[in-house]
Structure formats: C-alpha cells, structure tokens
Scaffold this active site. Structure first.
Site, mmCIF file in Angstrom:
data_model
loop_
_atom_site.group_PDB
_atom_site.id
_atom_site.type_symbol
_atom_site.label_atom_id
_atom_site.label_comp_id
_atom_site.label_asym_id
_atom_site.label_seq_id
_atom_site.Cartn_x
_atom_site.Cartn_y
_atom_site.Cartn_z
ATOM 1 N N ASP A 1 4.984 -2.978 11.258
ATOM 2 C CA ASP A 1 3.557 -2.652 11.247
ATOM 3 C C ASP A 1 3.015 -2.470 12.663
ATOM 4 O O ASP A 1 2.111 -1.664 12.894
ATOM 5 C CB ASP A 1 2.746 -3.722 10.505
ATOM 6 C CG ASP A 1 3.013 -5.132 11.008
ATOM 7 O OD1 ASP A 1 3.952 -5.321 11.791
ATOM 8 O OD2 ASP A 1 2.275 -6.043 10.591
ATOM 9 N N SER B 1 6.913 -5.138 7.560
ATOM 10 C CA SER B 1 6.354 -5.955 8.642
ATOM 11 C C SER B 1 7.040 -7.306 8.777
ATOM 12 O O SER B 1 6.388 -8.357 8.809
ATOM 13 C CB SER B 1 4.851 -6.132 8.415
ATOM 14 O OG SER B 1 4.240 -4.874 8.217
ATOM 15 N N ARG C 1 0.840 -1.198 0.000
ATOM 16 C CA ARG C 1 0.000 0.000 0.000
ATOM 17 C C ARG C 1 0.870 1.241 0.000
ATOM 18 O O ARG C 1 1.806 1.359 0.793
ATOM 19 C CB ARG C 1 -0.917 0.013 1.228
ATOM 20 C CG ARG C 1 -1.872 1.203 1.230
ATOM 21 C CD ARG C 1 -3.047 0.994 2.155
ATOM 22 N NE ARG C 1 -2.686 1.056 3.551
ATOM 23 C CZ ARG C 1 -3.496 1.526 4.507
ATOM 24 N NH1 ARG C 1 -4.700 1.966 4.213
ATOM 25 N NH2 ARG C 1 -3.108 1.545 5.764
#
Length: 1160
Positions: free
Chosen positions: A457, A403, A339
C-alpha cells in the site's frame, strides 16, 4: 502567617463557582446589581488569547461595555444619553448604564422630570428635589413596584420630593418604573440568551440543560425582576431548560471555591504529567530515533544478516510520466476491508482519471481462517465487482495491493513474510500471494485476470501521488499500520542483482525497535499493549505509532490514571477494562478542532486513516520533520484515491496506456427542500392562503381507511394515463376477509385525450358498458368508485371539479366542470346502470388499497408517469372543510410544488428546457423534475450537451439523438440494471445511430443514475415533510406508519425504491416507515373508498335508528316545558331568587360559582 495567593477571581466568576458547588450544571455566572457582568465556561480551543485547546475555561465577558462601539445606538434613549453624559466615564459601559442598579433610579427620575415639565404629571409642578440627580434610587424603583404596597410607596416617595401627587400621578410614575426595569430585564435576558446559544452550539446539542448562578441587589431585592428575566430567557430559548440559582453566600465563597478547584487541578495535573512524561520525547530522543532509523535503512539495504527495517525491493522502476492509458483493475487488501477498483487513464492528460470501486468487509473468521478460504473470498468479491461493472468477459490487467511484508523476486511475485494487522490466515506465510489469488480465480472459472503487479500500500500511495507530482519520491502510510517507501538507486544492488535503474525500496519500518534499539522510549503502557498483541515482541515501531494501537495505549493510560484516583473519581468500569474498547477514531473525534486539516502540495505522498482523520497528526508530523531535517523543504499531500489507484498506475506504467475522465454530478442537498415543502403544506391548508399556494391540499372527503369489516360487490374505474382500467371488486367475509378482482384494460387514444370532454367520457361509458356486458352484470346496479388521477376540487365524496389537466391530457370543456356529472351523463346516454358513489385521486386509491392490508397506512404516493401524494390530515387543520373532529385524506397535488419559484435554485438548464417544450410551461415543475414522463427526456438533453462538448461519442450527434422522446424512462431503468446495464446501454445507443465505446456506455449509465437518484432524493425530501407533519399532528416522539406506493417508475426502475427508502430514513430517523407496494393499483382503492363509504353510511343509518327514540317532536317539547313549570319550579326556584325576587341567571358574571344542585 504564611499565605499563598492561589487565585484572583471576578465576582461574576465567584458567583458561578458558588452556585456550581451546589449544582454541577452551573456553567454561567451573572451579576445584576450596582453594576452588571456575566461569565461562562467556553471551549478552550475557541479562546485564542490562551495557549492550548483541550478542556474549557471560564471567560469573564465584561459585558457592561457592550454597545461602546455603537452597537446599541438604535436602542439608546435621550434619557440614556443624559445619564451617560453626566457620568464619570462618558461613552463607556453603555450596556451597564442601561440595565444596572446604579442607573435605574436616575433613569426613572429623568423620565418623570420630563413628563412633569410637559405638564403630564403633578399639574406641571417641578420641585427642586425632582431636579436633583440621585434623588430617586433603584431602591425606590423596587419599592414602587411591590405587589400590594407599590402605589402607597410611590406616594410616600413623591411626597418626600416635595410633591402632592394625585392617584393618577402615582399610577403613572409606577408605570414609568415598570417600563425602565422591564427594559433592563429584557436586555439582560437577550445578552444571557446569546451566551446560552453559544454554549449550546459548542456542545452540538439540540436542547441544552444548564444552570445560571445569579447575584446582585437588583435581582435579589426588586420584586418583579427575577420573574421577568426568567420568563424572557425561556421565551427566547424554548429549547433550553434553564435553571436560575441565587448565590446566597455571595461571591466570597466562590473565591474560596476557585482556590480549592485550582489546588485540586494543579495537584491532579502534576500527577497526570508524571504519568504521561514518558510519552514526551525530547529533541535528543527524536534525533536518536532518527539515527536508529538511518542505521536500520543502511543495514536493510545490505544483504548481510537480519535487519529490523526490511527494505524490501518492489521491482517498481519508474513513476508515472502522464502518458499512461487504458483500463486497469486494482485490488486492495490491507485491513478489515477489501476494495476492488476499476481505474482508467486518459491519454496525455495528467490528473484526469476515472475510478469506480466497491468495498467489501472481510469477516474476522476469514481473516483468521485458512488461506484457501481467504483467497476464495477475495475471488468472490472480484467476481461480484466485475458483475457490477458489466465487465466479466473483459480480459483486464490487474494490480494487487497487498499491504503486508512480502519478499519479491519480480513485480508479479510476492512471498508473504508474516501477517500483521490482525490477519492470521494459515498456509500463507512463505507462499506467493499472487499465485494463491490466481489459483482461487481458477477455481471459480468465471473470469480471466492478468495480474501484472503485486505492490504494498505504501508503494501504491507513492505512485498515486507521483501521478499528480513527478517530484514525489516517498510514500508514507499512517493508518491501521505504518510504513514508508522511497526511491533507492544503486544502494539496493546488494539485495537485487542486475539493477542499473532507480528501483524502489519498500521500507518495512514497523519492525524498527524489534532488536531493542527503541527500549529507551518504550513506556510501560507500550509494553502492556505489546504483551497483549497477537505478535508480542514484533512490529514495535508500528505499535508506537499506528492507528491500530493508539486507542489501546490511551485506554491503558486512562486505566492507570483512574486506578490512581485522578480520573472518573477513581471508578474503574468493566468497559474501561475491556481491551480494544477505545478505538483510535475516538482520539480523532476528541481532538478535532473547528479548523480542518491543511492540504499541501506533494513531495511525500501520504495515506492512512490516522493521517487523514486525526486533526493534529499531520501538523505534528510536518513540524517535527522540518525540525529534524532543517535542510529539506518537505511538503505532504494525502493520497485521495488511496493505494488502489497506485496499483493501477504501476500496472499502467508497465503497459503505457491511459483513458479519459468521468462525467460527474454533485449530489443534491435535501433538508432545505423538506422545510420549504412543509411551509407550503401549511399554506395550502389555510382558507385565506390556499388560493396562492402551489400545493392545493385538496380535501377528498375520505374520512377513514378500511377497518376490515367492509363487504360487497363494487366496480372501480381508473382513468389517469394512456390506459383506462375497469375492475370488479368483490369483498367478502367467510372465514376471513377476502378480495376477488376481475379487470380489463382499454386504450385511450391520443385523439380522445386531446379531443372534447364529451368524447372522452363517452369513451369511458362505452368501455364500462362493454365490461358489464362481458362479465354478465349489465342488469345489476353496482356502486362505482371512479379513480380520476387529475387535480379536482371536491365538496363531497361524489363530486369533483377538475382544476387543470396534467399528464398530456387536454380534452376541452372539462376544466372547471364536475367530472362525476359528466360521466353520469355519458353513462345515462349509453343506457348503463351504475351508481357513482365516490370520485378519488389515484394517490388516494393507492393509500386505500394498501390500507386494506395494513391499517397503519396513512400516506399514499404515486411515482410513475406523473407524481402525487396524499395523507390523513387532522380535520381541525383543514380550513377548507367545516368541522374539526376526526381526520380526512388530503390530496396534496405536489406535482405543482415549485411553480412559485421555490425550486429555482436547484432547477437545471435541462429542467428549464423540458418545461419550455411541455404542454403546460411554468406548471407542474416538481413533477417535471421527478416523474417518469420526463426522466428519459432529461437524460437525452444531458447526452446531447455532452456530445456537443466532445465528452461522448467522439462528438458525434445523430438525428435520432436530437429527436425529442427518443430516450424513454424505461430505457433509463434498463441502463441502470446491475448486471446487463452496460449491455442495454449499448443496444439503446445503437438504436439511436450511435457507435458507443465502453467508456461512453459507462458515462451514459452514470448520467441515468444521477437523474434517477435526483428524482428519488427529491421525492424523499417531500415525503419526509409529510411524515414530519404526521408526527407533529400526533404529538409523538417517534412515528410508526406505512406509506402505500404505486407507479411505474417506482415498480420498474431497479434502483429507485432502495434509494428512496434509504434517503427517507436518513431524513426522518425518528420515524419507522414501512413502504407497501400497491399490487392492485389505485383501481382497487376506488372500490375500497366506495366500500368504506357504504360501511360508514350503514353505520350512520343504524346509529340514527337507535337514537330515534331520543328524538322529541315540538309537541313533546312543549309538554315537557309545561310539566317542568308545574313540578320543578316551585321546588327549586326559591333557592335562586335575589332580594327583589328575580331569578339569578347562572353564568352571567364571568367568575360566578355554579351550584351543583342547579338542575339545568
């Protein structure tokens, strides 16, 4: 004898079970006998009286008590009241007293008694037997309603009561019995329909297939009851397929079956519980896990040997304090999606951000390819996003949410420890991921990013939630993977030297248990999942808890239970054997309740699909946390924007910047609009309702689309806006059908548009004369088609009476007149030789143009300066035209949809202002909401209001911005272009005397998108109504059709067509719709209409010529009659004489059999 009572059941439940043994669709039991009752299978989650929410349970309704609260008072008669008053339980079991066999006979007696007292029966004679309660029973009622012997049985019963009834008395008493029993079956049907509707809603089905098990003396012995009940139920629930099964063995067999089922379920539950027992953790075991985790935390914080919990320093020293300002790019890689997000923070205002993002799917081959391929892919995604935002030249600070376990030595340095979550890209482990991304960006050499921070994350989640609540000191991810993060003060000093402030520690707790510390709670299923994973023996805690593995654990359990014969009758499918087939999202769907997730104030910031989507996960997590840490007041809040915003905040904390909020608009809902439009279509088609309809549904007398055989030389005139177009269209057949076109465009000045009708048509005739002279066809009398893009009432193809002007036209003396006649008069005055064969609307022209290329085209739409639609309707539905065979194109004139107030609930203050300032207030309201003539003005009015409220341009408003018409629809299209949209926005705003900031330009672009998206959505909703109509007319389960479309808005706006197509397909998923752009406009369509009319006329002439030999003159008919009298009658008539020698006329009697030998 040793007997164990396993079950106690109601007779209704037993009936359902008895019938369910023979028909497994049986989910309802019904008794209609001495008493009445019903039961059905309810979802356990809805039965609040019983613990648990999985599976179903039979519920005994005891519906005989329905109405005890007065709910049936409107339906209770004086006879019901008498029955209730003399019963042993007055005021109770009201419904049962109205319908059951115990009371039907008594109700009939009371009605007959009253009629006798009033002199309406038995000449007023009332014997004592008729006054005696219970003398008429339900058995008598059933006997009286028998098909053949009913009246005889009625007489016998009345004679037993000491009466001497006449034939009329017997008929009347039989009718009373019918009324009473019919009411009973109707009321039972209504109650049963409520139960069936409930089951249908529970299953979320459009149509329900179900069986109802029935028992009881009334149902079994009354000759009409069953048939009436079935018929009424099916009428009340036409979408349900209901089968009624009579319980032949009564309820006793059902009790045995309940016992058998109970024994089977108890045995299976015991075996299932044994299999699942290892998953149930005791308080002691949870305390042990807690202690193991604490020990892992302590060991991870000390720089003394390996630890399963890594406790990686993140070099994030502060949480947000609300003073952050500026624009930041956040990049987020943590699973199969990447993203890119642009985040802006407004100065001094917490909870006030703007976010723009795009999500990209990372292919599996990239996830498991080389590191260079992976980061090149990420750099390409970033390039696309910056293109999309129009910010490729900007130098932006960026935060990178990565992450996966990383060793950090600085906030912008992260050495990948190991891949997780299915990633296996080579040459990355042991390397700085920030450097890998920087190198990929350099290789593209397209944009410049300053990567300020790399974060996990979990860290991003905590920072995102801390922006909302400064007390947030923990971040938690429960999704594809699982991890936690917390603020850790001096304890991290052993790992990071020189820290004297509160640093944040990233607890990589997924590795807890890798040292064997959790072996006591690891089940054989966990071991199997670990063995089959890409990193066997690692991330054991993550494999116990995260969304990536939960579905696979459930699959292993299901497989084991099935192999043991406890599920699916022991049948193991190949699909069930397939690893990964049972996804974690299935758990969320299976366990989802009607109640939604609770959203609590933050102390622990939480993110992840498992936490957000699973209906029970958050509740169990919170409750267990409170039990294990009773001294803590713990609350949880999901991170709504995910970890990407947190990455931007970390970057912002380092830079101390902020920004202001985004103007937002809510999306429109459409299905209701589609249904309103469909109702208005029907109203417009009716002869009696057309006058009050907003959709005029005007017949066009176009009865066919082109079939490919048309040919000839035609002229088309196209008048519908500020330009007037003339075309010469040649359709020829050499090797294949071809079309040649020549066209000219002529201006239609404003003074002519607003002048007299005579001037307007003189202008058209003058242009036509010039065109014919220029193209050397002045001496040819060619057939002409006239596209006239305004609402007209037609009685034939070459006649059209203007109903009202639209699109700014106001020429006087035209409304109510035949425009073909007016044009012919102007042409004659000019001396031009032309034959106008057809007048058509531009929408019809569009449909015909596209129909030439695709014969499935049966809808035409214009979305330009104005808007309209037409479609091919069945002639039998068009009351305004004689005849019912074939089809005819109907011009909907949908621009007027909503003129009766149907759209008031979705019209805005800006729509109303547009309407007030228009030439036709109160008219064409739909057109004013969607068409190109008004879209730019809608945007301008919104911008004025936002500027006045200080949301744009620092509150500055220029005279140009206040001037009507200064923003046009072409400006809206330019602003919404993907790449240069923001640049165009700045240029347009500069011309209005404004000096917009970049944020202003983004907000203006967003306003344009909202307005144009609404337009596309509304057009899609109305088009969906037409497509549903076509599908219904054809009786097809799936419609395949083509929509011909034209108009400047559709053609020129960069996003409009895509939005329209997507929304239509979402609204009518059972239609395969092709959209075909009319490249030649509606003018060619007028020529096609003329060509089709020529073809049909020629076909009619040829058919008439062939059939002319069958036409008989009066003299010929008289001769035939004479011959028939001589030769036929002597032979045949004698067969059809009655006893009086009169000829029998066949068909006089309604049901008379016809003799096939009769010659007439």
């Amino acid at each position: 004898m040793d007997i164990e009572v396993l079950a106690m059941v109601n007779d209704t439940v037993a009936t359902m079970m008895t019938c369910g043994f023979d028909d497994q669709y049986c989910d309802v039991g019904l008794i209609i006998g001495t008493g009445t009752n019903a039961c059905y299978m309810e979802e356990l989650r809805h039965v609040d009286l019983v613990e648990g929410d999985e599976g179903r349970m039979c519920v005994n309704t005891e519906w005989g008590g329905f109405g005890d609260d007065g709910a049936l008072s409107d339906y209770i008669t004086e006879f019901d009241q008498d029955v209730d008053a003399t019963s042993i339980n007055p005021g109770k079991q009201i419904f049962e007293k109205m319908v059951s066999g115990m009371y039907l006979g008594e109700l009939v007696r009371l009605v007959v008694l009253k009629m006798a007292k009033l002199g309406q029966l038995f000449d007023g004679l009332v014997p004592d037997a008729l006054r005696t309660k219970g003398k008429i029973t339900t058995a008598h009622v059933a006997a009286m309603e028998e098909y053949k012997n009913g009246l005889k049985n009625t007489r016998d019963i009345l004679v037993e009561l000491g009466l001497n009834p006449s034939q009329d008395d017997c008929v009347a008493v039989q009718h009373v019995s019918t009324i009473v029993s019919f009411r009973s079956s109707n009321l039972v049907a209504a109650g049963l329909a409520a139960i069936l509707t409930r089951i249908k809603q529970n299953r979320h089905l459009r149509a329900l297939r179900i069986t109802v098990g029935v028992d009881g003396t009334v149902y079994k012995t009354h000759p009409q009851y069953g048939k009436r009940l079935h018929k009424v139920v099916r009428r009340l629930l036409p979408e349900c397929q209901v089968r009624f099964v009579l319980s032949d063995s009564g309820s006793s067999k059902g009790a045995a079956l309940v016992t058998a089922v109970a024994q089977r379920l108890a045995s299976r539950k015991r075996q299932v519980d044994e299999t699942l027992a290892p998953f149930k953790l005791s308080q002691e075991q949870l305390q042990l896990v807690k202690a193991t985790m604490r020990a892992g935390l302590e060991a991870g914080l000390k720089n003394k040997g390996p630890s399963a919990v890594k406790m990686l320093p993140s070099y994030v020293y502060h949480t947000p304090d609300g003073t952050e300002r500026g624009k930041y790019l956040a990049l987020d890689l943590g699973g199969t999606n990447f993203r890119a997000m642009l985040v802006k923070f407004k100065k001094g205002l917490q909870n006030n951000t703007r976010l723009y993002h795009k999500i990209y799917t990372v292919p599996l081959e990239i996830m498991q390819g080389t590191g260079e391929e992976l980061f090149d892919h990420l750099a390409q995604y970033v390039s696309d996003f910056l293109d999309y935002m129009g910010m490729k030249k900007a130098h932006l600070p960026a935060g990178f949410t990565f992450s996966f376990p990383c060793e950090q030595t600085a906030i912008d340095t992260g050495i990948l420890v190991s891949w997780t979550k299915g990633f296996k890209a080579t040459d990355c482990e042991g390397h700085d991921v920030v450097n890998l991304l920087r190198e990929a960006i350099k290789r593209r050499n397209e944009y410049d990013l300053d990567i300020v921070a790399v974060v996990n994350d979990t860290v991003g989640t905590m920072m995102s939630c801390a922006y909302e609540d400064p007390q947030c000191e923990v971040g938690l991810i429960a999704g594809t993977g699982s991890n936690a993060y917390e603020e850790t003060p001096e304890a991290v000093e052993d790992k990071v030297e020189g820290l004297d402030d509160g640093s944040k520690g990233d607890k990589k707790w997924g590795g807890l248990g890798d040292d064997g510390s959790l072996d006591d709670i690891i089940t054989p299923f966990d071991a199997e999942v670990d063995h089959n994973s890409v990193n066997s023996g690692k991330q054991r805690f993550e494999k116990l808890t995260s969304g990536m593995y939960l579905g696979e654990i459930v699959r292993e359990v299901l497989l084991d239970l099935t192999r043991g014969g406890l599920l699916f009758r022991g049948r193991v499918t190949e699909t069930l054997k397939t690893p990964g087939i049972f996804q974690t999202k299935y758990l969320s769907q299976i366990e989802r309740e009607n109640r939604g997730l609770d959203h609590l104030n933050i102390t622990v910031g939480v993110d992840g699909a498992l936490y957000k989507l699973h209906p029970h996960f958050s509740g169990v997590l919170q409750e267990t946390t409170r039990v294990l840490a009773p001294q803590c007041n713990v609350t949880f809040l999901p991170s709504e924007e995910g970890s990407g915003k947190g990455a931007a905040l970390i970057t912002a904390v380092a830079r101390q910047n902020s920004n202001h909020r985004l103007y937002k608009s809510h999306p429109l809902t459409l299905l209701d609009i589609t249904q309103r439009f469909r109702k208005e279509l029907v109203t417009g088609l009716g002869r009696d309702t057309n006058t009050t309809a907003t959709l005029k549904m005007l017949p066009t007398f176009v009865r066919s689309i082109p079939d490919g055989s048309e040919k000839g030389d035609f002229i088309a005139l196209d008048l519908g806006g500020s330009n007037f177009r003339i075309l010469r269209v040649k359709v020829s057949h050499e090797k294949k059908q071809t079309v040649q076109m020549e066209s000219e465009i002529y201006d239609t000045p404003e003074d002519i548009i607003h002048g007299t009708g005579a001037r307007l048509f003189d202008h058209v005739a003058e242009c036509l004369g010039n065109f014919m002279e220029k193209h050397n066809i002045k001496d040819k009398k060619l057939p002409v088609g006239f596209t006239f893009s305004f609402p007209c009432q037609q009685t034939k193809l070459d006649e059209g009476f203007l109903i009202t002007w639209t699109k700014r036209f106001k020429a006087s003396g035209v409304e109510g007149m035949d425009v073909v006649q007016l044009l012919n008069k102007a042409i004659k005055k000019r001396g031009v030789s032309a034959d106008i064969m057809a007048v058509v609307n531009d929408t019809v022209g569009t449909m015909m143009t596209c129909g030439f290329d695709d014969q499935r085209c049966e809808v035409g739409i214009i979305i330009g300066t104005g808007t309209n639609a037409c479609y091919m309707e069945e002639l039998r539905h068009i009351d305004l035209v004689e005849g019912d065979e074939g089809r005819m194109c109907v011009n909907t004139e949908w621009g007027a949809f909503g003129d009766d107030g149907r759209l008031e609930d979705i019209r805005t203050e800006f729509d109303r202002e547009i309407d007030r300032g228009s030439l036709n207030p109160g008219s064409q309201l739909f057109e004013k909401m969607v068409s190109g003539m008004y879209m730019g003005e809608l945007v301008r009015l919104i911008l004025v209001k936002m500027a006045r409220e200080g949301l744009l341009f620092e509150g500055r408003i220029t005279p140009e911005l206040l001037t009507k018409g200064k923003i046009e629809t072409k400006h809206v299209s330019a602003i919404e272009k993907s790449k240069e949209g923001l640049i165009k926005a700045r240029e347009i705003l500069n011309k209005l005397g404004l000096e917009p900031s970049a944020d202003d330009c983004i907000a203006v672009q967003h306003v344009c998108a909202i307005v144009s998206f609404r337009s596309a959505s509304l057009v899609a909703a109305t088009l969906a109504g037409i497509l549903m109509r076509l599908k219904e007319n054809k009786g097809a389960s799936r419609l395949r059709t083509t929509v011909g479309i034209d108009g400047s808005l559709y053609k020129m706006h960069p996003q409009y067509a895509r939005r329209l197509h997507k929304t239509v397909r979402r609204l009518v998923p059972d239609c395969d719709v092709r959209f075909l752009l009319s490249e030649s406009g509606s003018g060619k369509g007028a020529a096609m209409v003329t060509a089709v009319a020529y073809r049909l006329a020629e076909q009619s002439r040829q058919i008439a010529q062939i059939l002319s030999e069958f036409s008989l003159t009066t003299e010929q008919l008289l001769e035939v009659r004479k011959d028939a009298a001589v030769f036929v009658l002597p032979i045949c008539v004698s067969q059809y004489l009655d006893s009086d020698n009169k000829i029998l006329i066949l068909g006089e009697a309604e049901n008379e059999d016809r003799d096939p030998k009769w010659p007439f």
